[in-house]
Motif scaffolding. Structure first.
Motif, PDB file in Angstrom:
ATOM      1  N   ASN A  74      37.449  16.098  33.513  1.00 49.29           N
ATOM      2  CA  ASN A  74      37.212  17.392  32.873  1.00 49.29           C
ATOM      3  C   ASN A  74      38.357  18.357  33.171  1.00 49.29           C
ATOM      4  O   ASN A  74      38.841  19.056  32.278  1.00 49.29           O
ATOM      5  CB  ASN A  74      35.878  17.979  33.335  1.00 49.29           C
ATOM      6  N   GLN A  75      38.808  18.390  34.425  1.00 47.67           N
ATOM      7  CA  GLN A  75      39.915  19.258  34.785  1.00 47.67           C
ATOM      8  C   GLN A  75      41.194  18.844  34.082  1.00 47.67           C
ATOM      9  O   GLN A  75      41.993  19.690  33.669  1.00 47.67           O
ATOM     10  CB  GLN A  75      40.117  19.256  36.299  1.00 47.67           C
ATOM     11  N   SER A  77      41.396  17.414  31.134  1.00 43.34           N
ATOM     12  CA  SER A  77      41.265  17.855  29.746  1.00 43.34           C
ATOM     13  C   SER A  77      41.589  19.335  29.613  1.00 43.34           C
ATOM     14  O   SER A  77      42.284  19.747  28.680  1.00 43.34           O
ATOM     15  CB  SER A  77      39.845  17.603  29.234  1.00 43.34           C
ATOM     16  N   GLN A  78      41.090  20.130  30.543  1.00 40.98           N
ATOM     17  CA  GLN A  78      41.383  21.562  30.524  1.00 40.98           C
ATOM     18  C   GLN A  78      42.868  21.826  30.737  1.00 40.98           C
ATOM     19  O   GLN A  78      43.465  22.686  30.089  1.00 40.98           O
ATOM     20  CB  GLN A  78      40.554  22.297  31.595  1.00 40.98           C
ATOM     21  N   SER A  79      43.474  21.061  31.622  1.00 41.43           N
ATOM     22  CA  SER A  79      44.904  21.210  31.889  1.00 41.43           C
ATOM     23  C   SER A  79      45.724  20.877  30.644  1.00 41.43           C
ATOM     24  O   SER A  79      46.671  21.589  30.305  1.00 41.43           O
ATOM     25  CB  SER A  79      45.305  20.308  33.058  1.00 41.43           C
ATOM     26  N   PHE A  81      44.703  21.045  27.567  1.00 45.10           N
ATOM     27  CA  PHE A  81      44.436  22.098  26.595  1.00 45.10           C
ATOM     28  C   PHE A  81      45.323  23.309  26.870  1.00 45.10           C
ATOM     29  O   PHE A  81      45.952  23.860  25.964  1.00 45.10           O
ATOM     30  CB  PHE A  81      42.953  22.479  26.646  1.00 45.10           C
ATOM     31  N   LEU A  82      45.396  23.710  28.139  1.00 46.97           N
ATOM     32  CA  LEU A  82      46.222  24.869  28.493  1.00 46.97           C
ATOM     33  C   LEU A  82      47.699  24.580  28.269  1.00 46.97           C
ATOM     34  O   LEU A  82      48.455  25.453  27.852  1.00 46.97           O
ATOM     35  CB  LEU A  82      45.959  25.276  29.942  1.00 46.97           C
ATOM     36  N   SER A  85      48.520  25.020  24.694  1.00 48.67           N
ATOM     37  CA  SER A  85      48.474  26.406  24.229  1.00 48.67           C
ATOM     38  C   SER A  85      49.862  27.032  24.231  1.00 48.67           C
ATOM     39  O   SER A  85      50.101  28.023  23.527  1.00 48.67           O
ATOM     40  CB  SER A  85      47.504  27.231  25.080  1.00 48.67           C
ATOM     41  N   PHE A 116      39.723  22.353  20.868  1.00 51.29           N
ATOM     42  CA  PHE A 116      39.177  21.045  21.240  1.00 51.29           C
ATOM     43  C   PHE A 116      38.336  20.513  20.089  1.00 51.29           C
ATOM     44  O   PHE A 116      37.594  21.257  19.462  1.00 51.29           O
ATOM     45  CB  PHE A 116      38.252  21.149  22.455  1.00 51.29           C
ATOM     46  N   ASN A 119      37.034  15.215  22.664  1.00 53.23           N
ATOM     47  CA  ASN A 119      37.927  15.179  23.822  1.00 53.23           C
ATOM     48  C   ASN A 119      39.383  15.309  23.423  1.00 53.23           C
ATOM     49  O   ASN A 119      40.267  15.156  24.252  1.00 53.23           O
ATOM     50  CB  ASN A 119      37.732  13.875  24.603  1.00 53.23           C
TER      51      ASN A 119
END
Length: 151
Positions: A74-75, A77-79, A81-82, A85, A116, A119
């Motif tokens: 999960n982390q 995936s967030q990384s 995504f950021l 950006s 998102f 995934n």
């Protein structure tokens, strides 16, 4: 005397759901019940007890490892995504595929937003196209974007 057919076991529906996996709580309850109800004149072999405790420890560690891996994924995936950006307002060149998945060429566009979808990271372009981040082939700085030279 005639037996009612509704009483036959073959005609009864199974109301219990079978759970094949024992969780750590169920395993610990079984172990405690076994210790509680053992014969005091013939107690459990210490090697057997140690083996069962080791099994319980391994079960607990694998559950903790699984939870840690989910958190890490999960982390990550967030990384990702950021990181994507940073492409907002950048000119990109991306691969174009037809409906069968065959490569048909490349196009350029400016990234308007990042989102998102499941995934996957999806880039929305100013021309309203939506592409997967994996389709990006090149990132360029647009001509009207000012680079700070640190002075």
């Amino acid at each position: 005397m005639k037996i009612d057919q509704n009483l036959y076991l073959a005609n009864q529906t199974a109301s219990q759901t079978k759970q094949s996996d024992l969780g750590k709580d169920e395993f610990l309850k079984l172990l405690m019940a076994q210790l509680k109800h053992q014969d005091p004149l013939d107690p459990m072999d210490d090697k057997q007890f140690i083996s069962q405790m080791a099994t319980f420890s391994q079960l607990e560690q694998s559950i903790n490892m699984s939870e840690t891996m989910k958190t890490l994924a999960n982390q990550q995936s967030q990384s990702n995504f950021l990181a994507y950006s940073n492409l907002i307002n950048k000119e990109i060149t991306y691969a174009v595929y037809d409906s069968t998945g065959e490569y048909t060429g490349q196009e350029t566009g400016r990234v308007q937003s990042v989102s998102f979808a499941g995934n996957d990271v999806v880039l929305k372009l100013t021309n309203e196209d939506r592409i997967a981040a994996s389709q990006v082939m090149e990132i360029t700085q647009s001509a009207n974007e000012v680079i700070a030279d640190g002075e």
